[in-house]
Every structure is written in C-alpha cells, then in structure tokens.
Scaffold this motif. Structure first.
Motif, PDB file in Angstrom:
ATOM      1  N   ALA A   7      18.691  26.135   2.791  1.00 15.78           N
ATOM      2  CA  ALA A   7      19.038  26.555   1.438  1.00 15.78           C
ATOM      3  C   ALA A   7      18.773  28.031   1.178  1.00 15.78           C
ATOM      4  CB  ALA A   7      18.279  25.698   0.424  1.00 15.78           C
ATOM      5  N   GLY A   8      17.684  28.571   1.671  1.00  6.92           N
ATOM      6  CA  GLY A   8      17.373  29.983   1.440  1.00  6.92           C
ATOM      7  C   GLY A   8      18.367  30.901   2.108  1.00  6.92           C
ATOM      8  N   ARG A   9      18.747  30.547   3.318  1.00  8.59           N
ATOM      9  CA  ARG A   9      19.739  31.343   4.034  1.00  8.59           C
ATOM     10  C   ARG A   9      21.045  31.330   3.247  1.00  8.59           C
ATOM     11  NH1 ARG A   9      19.936  28.503   8.444  1.00  8.59           N
ATOM     12  NH2 ARG A   9      21.697  27.302   7.745  1.00  8.59           N
ATOM     13  N   GLU A  10      21.380  30.206   2.668  1.00  6.78           N
ATOM     14  CA  GLU A  10      22.612  30.105   1.905  1.00  6.78           C
ATOM     15  C   GLU A  10      22.530  30.930   0.623  1.00  6.78           C
ATOM     16  OE1 GLU A  10      21.610  27.399   4.020  1.00  6.78           O
ATOM     17  OE2 GLU A  10      23.235  28.386   5.074  1.00  6.78           O
ATOM     18  N   LYS A  11      21.328  31.029   0.012  1.00  4.91           N
ATOM     19  CA  LYS A  11      21.170  31.889  -1.166  1.00  4.91           C
ATOM     20  C   LYS A  11      21.472  33.335  -0.796  1.00  4.91           C
ATOM     21  CE  LYS A  11      17.609  29.014  -3.275  1.00  4.91           C
ATOM     22  NZ  LYS A  11      16.175  28.904  -3.540  1.00  4.91           N
ATOM     23  N   TYR A  12      20.970  33.770   0.357  1.00  6.88           N
ATOM     24  CA  TYR A  12      21.243  35.128   0.817  1.00  6.88           C
ATOM     25  C   TYR A  12      22.737  35.315   1.090  1.00  6.88           C
ATOM     26  CZ  TYR A  12      21.301  39.343   3.609  1.00  6.88           C
ATOM     27  OH  TYR A  12      21.588  40.581   4.087  1.00  6.88           O
ATOM     28  N   MET A  13      23.357  34.313   1.694  1.00  8.86           N
ATOM     29  CA  MET A  13      24.775  34.404   1.995  1.00  8.86           C
ATOM     30  C   MET A  13      25.586  34.510   0.704  1.00  8.86           C
ATOM     31  SD  MET A  13      25.272  34.493   5.249  1.00  8.86           S
ATOM     32  CE  MET A  13      23.892  35.602   5.231  1.00  8.86           C
ATOM     33  N   LEU A  30      30.057  27.009  10.796  1.00 10.62           N
ATOM     34  CA  LEU A  30      28.680  26.606  11.018  1.00 10.62           C
ATOM     35  C   LEU A  30      28.520  26.291  12.485  1.00 10.62           C
ATOM     36  CD1 LEU A  30      26.008  26.017   9.644  1.00 10.62           C
ATOM     37  CD2 LEU A  30      26.765  23.682   9.331  1.00 10.62           C
ATOM     38  N   ARG A  31      27.554  26.889  13.137  1.00 10.84           N
ATOM     39  CA  ARG A  31      27.329  26.705  14.561  1.00 10.84           C
ATOM     40  C   ARG A  31      26.110  25.814  14.762  1.00 10.84           C
ATOM     41  NH1 ARG A  31      28.788  26.722  19.917  1.00 10.84           N
ATOM     42  NH2 ARG A  31      27.026  27.343  21.131  1.00 10.84           N
ATOM     43  N   ILE A 114      31.854  33.880   6.899  1.00 10.82           N
ATOM     44  CA  ILE A 114      30.420  33.887   7.171  1.00 10.82           C
ATOM     45  C   ILE A 114      30.135  32.919   8.312  1.00 10.82           C
ATOM     46  CG2 ILE A 114      28.124  33.352   6.263  1.00 10.82           C
ATOM     47  CD1 ILE A 114      29.156  34.148   3.497  1.00 10.82           C
ATOM     48  N   ALA A 115      29.355  33.360   9.273  1.00 11.47           N
ATOM     49  CA  ALA A 115      28.954  32.516  10.401  1.00 11.47           C
ATOM     50  C   ALA A 115      27.477  32.174  10.246  1.00 11.47           C
ATOM     51  CB  ALA A 115      29.196  33.237  11.722  1.00 11.47           C
ATOM     52  N   LEU A 116      27.145  30.907  10.427  1.00 13.50           N
ATOM     53  CA  LEU A 116      25.761  30.458  10.293  1.00 13.50           C
ATOM     54  C   LEU A 116      25.314  29.756  11.573  1.00 13.50           C
ATOM     55  CD1 LEU A 116      25.896  28.982   6.679  1.00 13.50           C
ATOM     56  CD2 LEU A 116      25.027  31.203   7.394  1.00 13.50           C
ATOM     57  N   PRO A 117      24.805  30.513  12.545  1.00 15.53           N
ATOM     58  CA  PRO A 117      24.268  29.845  13.733  1.00 15.53           C
ATOM     59  C   PRO A 117      23.010  29.064  13.353  1.00 15.53           C
ATOM     60  CG  PRO A 117      24.212  32.249  13.990  1.00 15.53           C
ATOM     61  CD  PRO A 117      24.707  31.954  12.614  1.00 15.53           C
ATOM     62  N   CYS A 118      22.980  27.791  13.672  1.00 13.82           N
ATOM     63  CA  CYS A 118      21.843  26.927  13.329  1.00 13.82           C
ATOM     64  C   CYS A 118      21.314  26.264  14.594  1.00 13.82           C
ATOM     65  CB  CYS A 118      22.271  25.840  12.347  1.00 13.82           C
ATOM     66  SG  CYS A 118      22.862  26.444  10.778  1.00 13.82           S
ATOM     67  N   GLY A 141      24.263  34.580   9.011  1.00 13.01           N
ATOM     68  CA  GLY A 141      22.955  34.116   8.559  1.00 13.01           C
ATOM     69  C   GLY A 141      22.364  33.190   9.598  1.00 13.01           C
ATOM     70  N   GLU A 142      21.285  33.618  10.216  1.00  6.44           N
ATOM     71  CA  GLU A 142      20.708  32.845  11.306  1.00  6.44           C
ATOM     72  C   GLU A 142      19.835  31.716  10.789  1.00  6.44           C
ATOM     73  OE1 GLU A 142      18.850  35.558  14.048  1.00  6.44           O
ATOM     74  OE2 GLU A 142      20.824  36.102  14.789  1.00  6.44           O
ATOM     75  N   GLY A 143      19.957  30.553  11.419  1.00  4.94           N
ATOM     76  CA  GLY A 143      19.187  29.389  11.016  1.00  4.94           C
ATOM     77  C   GLY A 143      18.322  28.858  12.132  1.00  4.94           C
ATOM     78  N   ALA A 144      17.901  29.712  13.041  1.00  2.26           N
ATOM     79  CA  ALA A 144      17.079  29.286  14.169  1.00  2.26           C
ATOM     80  C   ALA A 144      16.282  30.487  14.654  1.00  2.26           C
ATOM     81  CB  ALA A 144      17.965  28.746  15.291  1.00  2.26           C
ATOM     82  N   LYS A 145      15.482  30.289  15.663  1.00  2.38           N
ATOM     83  CA  LYS A 145      14.731  31.390  16.254  1.00  2.38           C
ATOM     84  C   LYS A 145      15.646  32.194  17.163  1.00  2.38           C
ATOM     85  CE  LYS A 145      10.527  30.331  14.751  1.00  2.38           C
ATOM     86  NZ  LYS A 145      10.042  30.956  13.582  1.00  2.38           N
ATOM     87  N   MET A 146      16.082  33.327  16.685  1.00  2.00           N
ATOM     88  CA  MET A 146      16.866  34.318  17.434  1.00  2.00           C
ATOM     89  C   MET A 146      18.141  33.780  18.075  1.00  2.00           C
ATOM     90  SD  MET A 146      13.735  36.536  19.066  1.00  2.00           S
ATOM     91  CE  MET A 146      13.443  35.356  20.350  1.00  2.00           C
ATOM     92  N   PRO A 147      19.052  33.174  17.302  1.00  2.45           N
ATOM     93  CA  PRO A 147      20.300  32.727  17.905  1.00  2.45           C
ATOM     94  C   PRO A 147      21.219  33.879  18.301  1.00  2.45           C
ATOM     95  CG  PRO A 147      20.336  32.343  15.561  1.00  2.45           C
ATOM     96  CD  PRO A 147      18.958  32.819  15.906  1.00  2.45           C
TER      97      PRO A 147
END
Length: 195
Positions: A7-13, A30-31, A114-118, A141-147
């Motif tokens: 959710a926070g990443r999406e707020k930034y997006m 969404l990845r 927008i690309a969201l690697p998760c 917007g990255e959703g993992a540790k260093m995608p």
C-alpha cells in the motif's frame, strides 16, 4: 522494498501519477516471481491498492512466464489459481481466454505507465529498464529487496523515471541499502499498516 506489503508503495506511485504534465494513470504492470506466500500477499495488496486508485494491472508473472490481459488482470481469478488451486499463472488463460500467456520474453516487454517489481531480486536489469523507458514507463516502485540492479536504477534516474524505496527498516539500514543501489528517495521506519 518490503516483500510483504504494497500500500505505501502505491501511495508513492499515486504521487508520481499526479505529477504535472503526466496523463492520468491508465495501465499498470506488476512483476511477480516468488513462492506462494509472497505471491499471494504481495500481489493481492498491491493489485487491490492500485485498482482502488483507478489503475489497471495488465500483466503479472511467476517463475515460469507471464500473462498479459488487455482488459485488466482479474484478481479473483488469480487468487483462485494461486491460493486455492496452487497452480501456475499459465492457468489464467483458461479462465480468461482473451488473455495471453508467454513463456518466452520477459514481462518488462509489456508497455505500461508504472512497473511494480514485487518479491524479486536483481531481475530488472539495464536492458529491461531501457525497454520500459522505450515503452513509456513513468515510474518504477520496488516491492522487494533490490529487484532493480544498480545500473538499471541509474539509467531510470538519468531518464527522469522515479525510483523509490519504502521500507520498515530503520533509517540507517534503509539508507545503506539505498546507497548501494543508487536510490535517492527513501522512506524508512514505515509501520506495516502504513505501507
């Protein structure tokens, strides 16, 4: 950067979407490339938040390939496949015959705003960043540790594409990780319900 949130990443997006001189957000990518737990939680939260903001998730993947659905990924179908049946994403086309399943190529070839690697790590490389930019991406917007690899982060930034890190990690740890990959926008010490 938190593998179990979105959710926070999406707020930034959403802030990226609302920047001046940008058209209204219309398409999402969404990845995903992870096990069942990360898949269910990360994708579900991210996809729900994104669609609440009026975006459309058009592609998603697992470790075998990706699906593209021009009409928008149906989250109920994905949950049925991944959480109930515990099958691969290729099953999606059985429920949505107009969707496409691809084992060849990479999800980053799909045009998106927008690309969201998760839940990936070091899977968005420089060549993928170049493709995303060529196809019109405005933010990652990255959703993992260093995608995203450091060279891809650098290229995205050079092209004016927003890259951020949002994490529950403390500020020192968050800044150390961000510095290592070249991310300047860091929001740290975020509580789970704020992500």
């Amino acid at each position: 950067y938190d593998c179990c949130s979105g959710a926070g990443r999406e707020k930034y997006m959403k802030k990226q979407r609302d920047r001046p001189n940008l058209n209204c957000l219309s398409v999402m990518l969404l990845r995903l490339n992870c096990g069942f737990f990360c898949f269910a939680f990360t994708f579900s939260v991210a996809a729900e938040k994104i669609t609440e903001m009026g975006a459309k998730v058009v592609a998603m993947s697992d470790s075998n390939g990706y699906v593209y659905d021009a009409n928008g990924i149906n989250l109920d179908v994905v949950k049925q496949i991944k959480e109930v049946e515990r099958k691969r994403i290729r099953e999606y086309v059985k429920y949505r015959p107009n969707a496409e399943y691809h084992e060849d190529g990479v999800i980053w070839d799909v045009p998106c705003d927008i690309a969201l690697p998760c839940a990936t790590q070091n899977e968005l490389h420089l060549c993928h960043a170049e493709t995303l930019i060529k196809n019109g991406v405005i933010a990652v917007g990255e959703g993992a540790k260093m995608p995203t690899t450091p060279d891809a982060v650098s290229h995205l930034k050079d092209m004016g594409i927003g890259v951020m890190m949002l994490t529950g990690d403390n500020t020192i740890t968050a800044n150390a990780v961000a510095k290592r990959v070249g991310i300047d926008t860091v929001i740290s010490e975020v509580k789970p319900d704020e992500k």
